[in-house]
Write a protein that holds these residues in place. Structure first.
Motif, mmCIF file in Angstrom:
data_model
loop_
_atom_site.group_PDB
_atom_site.id
_atom_site.type_symbol
_atom_site.label_atom_id
_atom_site.label_comp_id
_atom_site.label_asym_id
_atom_site.label_seq_id
_atom_site.Cartn_x
_atom_site.Cartn_y
_atom_site.Cartn_z
ATOM 1 N N LEU A 218 87.459 60.781 82.538
ATOM 2 C CA LEU A 218 87.506 60.476 80.928
ATOM 3 C C LEU A 218 87.187 61.742 80.144
ATOM 4 O O LEU A 218 87.621 61.995 79.090
ATOM 5 N N LEU A 219 86.441 62.674 80.743
ATOM 6 C CA LEU A 219 85.895 63.917 80.072
ATOM 7 C C LEU A 219 87.206 64.682 79.625
ATOM 8 O O LEU A 219 88.212 64.843 80.591
ATOM 9 N N GLY A 220 87.297 65.153 78.353
ATOM 10 C CA GLY A 220 88.429 65.898 78.100
ATOM 11 C C GLY A 220 89.645 64.920 77.347
ATOM 12 O O GLY A 220 90.439 65.437 76.951
ATOM 13 N N ARG A 221 89.460 63.774 77.574
ATOM 14 C CA ARG A 221 90.507 62.692 77.146
ATOM 15 C C ARG A 221 90.207 62.374 75.468
ATOM 16 O O ARG A 221 89.194 63.004 74.941
ATOM 17 N N LEU A 222 91.054 61.886 74.876
ATOM 18 C CA LEU A 222 91.042 61.658 73.426
ATOM 19 C C LEU A 222 90.655 60.325 73.140
ATOM 20 O O LEU A 222 91.429 59.419 73.347
ATOM 21 N N LEU A 223 89.650 60.026 72.324
ATOM 22 C CA LEU A 223 89.440 58.823 71.727
ATOM 23 C C LEU A 223 89.953 58.719 70.145
ATOM 24 O O LEU A 223 89.744 59.393 69.507
ATOM 25 N N VAL A 224 91.038 57.594 70.012
ATOM 26 C CA VAL A 224 91.799 57.473 68.918
ATOM 27 C C VAL A 224 91.495 56.257 68.321
ATOM 28 O O VAL A 224 91.553 55.343 69.048
ATOM 29 N N HIS A 225 91.137 56.395 67.019
ATOM 30 C CA HIS A 225 91.061 55.060 66.238
ATOM 31 C C HIS A 225 92.051 55.442 65.052
ATOM 32 O O HIS A 225 91.566 56.109 64.200
ATOM 33 N N GLN A 226 93.032 54.221 64.549
ATOM 34 C CA GLN A 226 93.785 54.540 63.788
ATOM 35 C C GLN A 226 93.345 53.409 62.696
ATOM 36 O O GLN A 226 93.558 52.124 62.949
ATOM 37 N N LYS B 209 92.279 53.790 56.372
ATOM 38 C CA LYS B 209 91.500 54.961 55.795
ATOM 39 C C LYS B 209 92.339 56.366 56.402
ATOM 40 O O LYS B 209 92.102 57.399 55.893
ATOM 41 N N GLY B 210 92.787 56.189 57.562
ATOM 42 C CA GLY B 210 93.337 57.552 58.381
ATOM 43 C C GLY B 210 92.943 57.549 59.761
ATOM 44 O O GLY B 210 92.268 56.470 60.359
ATOM 45 N N ARG B 211 93.578 58.533 60.359
ATOM 46 C CA ARG B 211 93.451 58.560 61.980
ATOM 47 C C ARG B 211 92.264 59.545 62.407
ATOM 48 O O ARG B 211 92.196 60.583 61.781
ATOM 49 N N MET B 212 91.466 58.980 63.172
ATOM 50 C CA MET B 212 90.259 59.650 63.692
ATOM 51 C C MET B 212 90.644 60.049 65.069
ATOM 52 O O MET B 212 90.932 59.302 65.941
ATOM 53 N N ALA C 241 83.105 44.020 66.039
ATOM 54 C CA ALA C 241 84.325 43.474 66.083
ATOM 55 C C ALA C 241 85.316 43.930 66.801
ATOM 56 O O ALA C 241 86.272 43.418 66.992
ATOM 57 N N ASP C 242 85.251 45.147 67.551
ATOM 58 C CA ASP C 242 85.996 45.545 68.560
ATOM 59 C C ASP C 242 85.673 45.384 69.935
ATOM 60 O O ASP C 242 86.434 45.628 70.893
ATOM 61 N N ASN C 243 84.647 44.548 70.235
ATOM 62 C CA ASN C 243 84.299 44.240 71.336
ATOM 63 C C ASN C 243 85.607 43.171 72.184
ATOM 64 O O ASN C 243 86.223 42.378 71.396
ATOM 65 N N GLY C 244 85.872 43.757 73.206
ATOM 66 C CA GLY C 244 87.024 42.833 73.880
ATOM 67 C C GLY C 244 88.396 43.425 73.718
ATOM 68 O O GLY C 244 89.320 43.005 74.151
ATOM 69 N N ARG C 245 88.587 44.558 72.870
ATOM 70 C CA ARG C 245 89.704 45.098 72.562
ATOM 71 C C ARG C 245 90.441 45.844 73.704
ATOM 72 O O ARG C 245 89.645 46.320 74.611
ATOM 73 N N ASP C 246 91.812 45.857 73.627
ATOM 74 C CA ASP C 246 92.399 46.571 74.506
ATOM 75 C C ASP C 246 92.673 48.082 74.437
ATOM 76 O O ASP C 246 93.190 48.362 73.171
ATOM 77 N N LEU C 247 91.828 48.831 75.017
ATOM 78 C CA LEU C 247 91.849 50.321 74.695
ATOM 79 C C LEU C 247 93.033 51.354 75.346
ATOM 80 O O LEU C 247 93.127 52.286 75.209
ATOM 81 N N THR C 248 93.897 50.309 75.710
ATOM 82 C CA THR C 248 95.357 51.007 76.081
ATOM 83 C C THR C 248 96.337 51.055 75.091
ATOM 84 O O THR C 248 97.537 51.325 75.426
ATOM 85 N N ARG C 249 95.812 50.399 74.000
ATOM 86 C CA ARG C 249 96.965 50.709 72.861
ATOM 87 C C ARG C 249 96.454 50.728 71.406
ATOM 88 O O ARG C 249 95.277 50.113 71.415
ATOM 89 N N PRO D 44 95.360 49.807 67.750
ATOM 90 C CA PRO D 44 94.670 50.973 66.803
ATOM 91 C C PRO D 44 93.608 51.724 67.516
ATOM 92 O O PRO D 44 93.242 52.836 66.898
ATOM 93 N N LEU D 45 93.002 51.145 68.445
ATOM 94 C CA LEU D 45 91.820 51.740 68.970
ATOM 95 C C LEU D 45 92.056 52.260 70.562
ATOM 96 O O LEU D 45 92.285 51.245 71.188
ATOM 97 N N TYR D 46 92.259 53.213 71.102
ATOM 98 C CA TYR D 46 92.491 53.580 72.468
ATOM 99 C C TYR D 46 92.228 54.994 72.652
ATOM 100 O O TYR D 46 91.514 55.786 72.061
#
Length: 230
Positions: free
Chosen positions: A32-40, A43-46, A155-163, A165-167
């Motif tokens: 996972l090191l070097g990968r990207l955590l993305v949250h859309q 307010k914008g994409r982080m 609120a993000d508990n249980g979310r699918d991190l393969t798609r 807005p949070l992946y």
DNA sequence: ACTACGATCTACT
DNA sequence: GTAGATCGTAGTG
């Protein structure tokens, strides 16, 4: 105004597939090191580059929440790629990714990211001033700061991190200088060096406060064996 | 029901 | 370097 940020090509922003997580958790953690955590968010994409993680296993790992299966830790037995978010010390949320196959109860704790995109938004979430040169280094350095900066909550508990807005996205993990150490803040199983970090990153949770000391290292397959004193 | 204790962070000395 | 904040979880009665 959406300036192209280096390293954020469409290919790099493609989510990691579920099978990525369906492997031994130590392997997933390192990878996972070097990968990207993305949250859309509205307010914008982080986007943050993952620079520090810890692996937690199931019934064989006394430091893991899943050492005993409880209502809280039950979610660690979810399908790989699921988010496990828990509340810690009455103050902070911590984000994990479930690994291995469903029912195994293993997960990787994300401890620090290097902010790549949405810096102003992250700073606002943290309530810090980016004109302070030291602020950027600490913006998402530490599991609590990471979730705070990227606006991740229970609120993000249980979310699918393969798609969205949070992946977690592929990124472009080239050659990585990986260090490892015991996990931070755990008393049980303190002899297991299951914390992994990018050695040359300036965005680690423990880089500034307690300097890392490289000890004489044994030879290892793909991971330079470097301990930090905690 | 009651208690102890964190996979932490910040502020202050 | 150390203490205090702060509260959900889990273990015990």
């Amino acid at each position: 105004m959406s300036r192209a940020v280096s390293g954020l090509s469409p290919a790099a922003l493609r989510p990691l597939p579920r099978r990525f997580y369906a492997r031994p958790v130590l392997r997933v953690a390192r990878d996972l090191l070097g990968r990207l955590l993305v949250h859309q968010t509205p307010k914008g994409r982080m986007v943050g580059r993952i620079v520090e993680v810890e692996a937690y296993r199931g019934r064989d790992d006394p430091a893991s929440h899943a050492y005993r299966l409880t209502p809280r830790s039950k979610i660690m037995a979810s399908p790989p790629g699921t988010a496990y978010v828990y509340f810690s010390y009455g103050n902070h949320f911590c984000l994990n990714v479930v690994a291995e196959r469903e029912g195994t109860a293993a997960a990787v704790l994300l401890r620090a990211v290097e902010p790549l995109q949405g810096l102003a938004l992250m700073a606002r979430h943290r309530g810090v001033d980016l004109r302070d040169p030291a602020a950027l280094r600490r913006l998402a350095a530490g599991p609590g700061r990471l979730t705070r900066a990227m606006n991740i909550t229970g609120a993000d508990n249980g979310r699918d991190l393969t798609r969205p807005p949070l992946y977690i996205a592929r990124g472009r993990p080239g050659r990585r200088l990986v260090g490892r150490s015991p996990r931070v803040g755990v008393r049980r199983a303190a002899d297991r060096p299951w914390r992994f970090y990018l050695r040359d990153s300036g965005y680690l949770s423990r880089a500034g406060t307690s300097p890392m000391r490289a000890l004489p290292s044994r030879r290892s397959r793909d991971v330079p064996r470097t301990w930090s004193r905690v």
